[in-house]
Scaffold this active site. Sequence first.
Site, PDB file in Angstrom:
ATOM      1  N   LYS A 492       0.841  -1.199   0.000  1.00 61.18           N
ATOM      2  CA  LYS A 492       0.000   0.000   0.000  1.00 61.18           C
ATOM      3  C   LYS A 492       0.875   1.248   0.000  1.00 61.18           C
ATOM      4  CE  LYS A 492      -0.131  -0.352   5.006  1.00 61.18           C
ATOM      5  NZ  LYS A 492      -0.778  -0.994   6.131  1.00 61.18           N
ATOM      6  N   ARG A 589     -11.015   0.192  14.018  1.00 55.20           N
ATOM      7  CA  ARG A 589     -10.950   0.964  12.776  1.00 55.20           C
ATOM      8  C   ARG A 589     -12.016   0.315  11.897  1.00 55.20           C
ATOM      9  NH1 ARG A 589      -5.022   1.412  10.051  1.00 55.20           N
ATOM     10  NH2 ARG A 589      -5.463  -0.750   9.560  1.00 55.20           N
ATOM     11  N   TYR A 717      14.454  31.944   5.191  1.00 55.11           N
ATOM     12  CA  TYR A 717      13.238  32.674   5.539  1.00 55.11           C
ATOM     13  C   TYR A 717      13.155  32.980   7.028  1.00 55.11           C
ATOM     14  CZ  TYR A 717      10.972  31.579   1.067  1.00 55.11           C
ATOM     15  OH  TYR A 717      10.633  31.495  -0.240  1.00 55.11           O
ATOM     16  N   MET A 766      10.604  25.168   0.459  1.00 51.58           N
ATOM     17  CA  MET A 766       9.785  24.215  -0.274  1.00 51.58           C
ATOM     18  C   MET A 766      10.651  23.256  -1.111  1.00 51.58           C
ATOM     19  SD  MET A 766       6.645  24.867  -2.913  1.00 51.58           S
ATOM     20  CE  MET A 766       5.625  25.822  -1.817  1.00 51.58           C
TER      21      MET A 766
END
Length: 822
Positions: A492, A589, A717, A766
């Site tokens: 997965k 769940r 930053y 980023m």
Amino acid sequence: MIFLTEPIETSAQYLLNDSRQLTSPQRSIFFAIKGPHHDGHQFIEALYRKGVRQFVIETKACNDSLIKELSKMKDCSIWQVENSILALQNVALNHRKKYNIPVIGITGSNGKTIVKEWLSTLLANKFKIVKSPKSYNSQIGVPLSVWQMNDSHTLGIFEAGISRPDEMENLEKVIKPTLGIFTNIGSAHNEFFPNSVAKIREKAKLFANSDALIYCADYVEMDEFIKQEFIHENQRCKLLDWSRVLSSGIRVDWQIEEDGTSIQVIGDKELGTEVWESERYKTHFKDEASLENITHCIISMLHLGYDFYEIQSRLHSLRPVSMRLELKEGINDCYLIDDTYNNDLAGLTIALNFLGQQTQRQKKVLILSDLLETGITERNLYQQISQLIIEKNIEQVIGIGEVISRNKDLFPNALFFRNTPEFLESREISQFHNALILIKGARRFGFEQIVHKLVQKTHGTVLEINLDAMTNNLNYYRDKIGQDTKIMVMVKAFAYGSGSLEVANLLQFHGVDYLAVAYADEGIHLRQNGIYIPIMVMNPSPADFEKIVTNNLEPEIYSLRILKAFSEFIDHQNRVAKIHIKLDTGMHRLGFEKKDIPELIETLRSNPNIWISTIFSHLVGADEEQFDDFTRSQIRLFNEMADPISAGIGYSPTRHLANSAGIARFPEARQDMVRLGIGLYGVAVTPHDQINLQTVGTLKTFISQIKTIPVGETVGYGRRGKVERETKIATIAIGYADGFDRGFSRGVGEVLVNGVRCPVIGNICMDMTMIDITETQAQEGDEVIIFGKDLTIMELAEKIQTISYEILTNVSGRVKRVFYQI
Ligand SMILES: *Cc1c(COP(=O)(O)O)cnc(C)c1O
């Protein structure tokens, strides 16, 4: 049918132990091996149909059905032996006896393959060399390597690797080295050896009949063992021990210089070692591991009679060895396999086998340069290559080079170019679509230019996935659970960030029983790319049922609502579908609760079109001792819930409960099948497991720019990175959008530059991050490791209070995955 017994007298040219590697049926003998994960006997009939006529089988595998199968096979020779691996070794050992040439045998914890490759480069001007392909150094790899020897060879170089006691004696008999090299001994020892001396003792058995042994006496335990024990039993063996600190033996000095290292080697007359000239050899390598390997090589050459000038001129030809077979995504939906080392027949065979294991694309293309092969004529070499290409179903061949071109009559339909530039300028290079392309060329052909043109461009940050490590981890868990327990592997979330297709392909190749994905689309992607083994879908929605059934996927059914929806759907379909019943035993769940069971059974009984493949549940705290009582109660509740379901439906579906932590800590949770997840990717919950698992993923980027910042300035930053001393900083090409969590900002995170840990300075951006490299020598363009073997995802997870799973799955889709096999 004739059953023969040993000795095996065979006319075969190929020894085969893996049915998938068949090339010439009539000229092969197949050794069926009943191993912990595979039983070679299962493939005998298929091989017979393909034309194989010589088989070696094991007594322990001879049950009635095998005998019946064999009795139908006409005109073939079958040897029945106790142990096929030993029989294979015996065949190789008898072959070895025919040759009276010097043979170098190499063992040790690290560097075996590099020393072997380097020596074969260095010695190629005087000898016709036969050597182990890649790192074929195991109980099976060694006999296959030695089997390559023929009359034209004048020197053998073979490596031997062991992981258990009592393995080296057999390898010694097969290799029979006349000169030994013991590269080094690592501090880590695995579970099969109580301590490092036991490991040294076992490895040293390789040199039991050698005339001389080269080793570094600075490994103190090794030196003591050899001088105090080994030499008494092997008095004939001349020790060529070298040291950088001791004044005995061969004295070695390394001077690191601006552009490389100078190495001095001085023999000692008193101790009986030759006196050698004390000139300094120059090499451009600087790292300790390479220098150790080079020193072994220099001493080997001196021993073989090379003089200083010859050695020096040969040393210039050494390059770093990369034996990796890399699988990369290419342009136009292609996959590329890039292999520029081992450009001989054995190397080509290995690469073609790797190509054959990939099912992602149907069409297979080979781009091949002139090959180097000693011991056979040019014509014979290209005949064999052409045979291989036919047998491996290669659809298209591009030959590059003068030699391959002049043998073009052997390759109908192939295209030929005299050199790489000619091919690069041709139209052909842009014609590949949707294909698997193997690019295999000797270094001088510069095939990296072809790779460069065909590979999908990346922004330089890559997640490298080591497929060998993954295989090791899979096999480790399989050994643990034994043959009677099946294995489902969780792929997965893009196989925990590693790349679902390639991982699934590897797992399918190694015969796992089941795969599991989270969503239908993930399963469909696998089905569309050659994955045919059963796949469970954990989060099916009724809107996906159609897709699920037509793609032969199997949904997890976790509630009465979804069961009813599915049974209605399947009734209209008028066919039978397999499902998996999920029970809630404490996770809370998804899953049926105890109170649902009567109605569940009722619904199942009235829907004969639904077949329950498995019943399962999930453990919530198997990794934590504080929850052990709860885990045991989950196991109990699971059995209490599953028993009535089996009774109610009248058959017993496979049961499974254990995730990686459950496998490790609760043998009773293993049931009929286990669900392996994070363990496959190299993360364990127990220290014992951790030692045996290997790191699978390495996230790498590079330095874009370096600057020196004066005191008082800030970096990044928000002016968060205050510089308190004059600081050398590097900007690296990875940011939070690539999955480098912003939590690593401001010194929390570290990365590795040339082996040195460098802290993050300021806030992570980023697409970029700044790091403090004041403490290390680095240049723009240098590689930076974000995580890997020496900076683990466990450590990263701890630093930002998360779990390894998240570090792995966070690596974003824009980071290219590169898969490799050694
Ligand atoms: C992800 C998952 C696993 C695997 O868990 P690991 O801790 O990674 O071994 C097993 N079972 C289910 C239901 C899962 O969702």
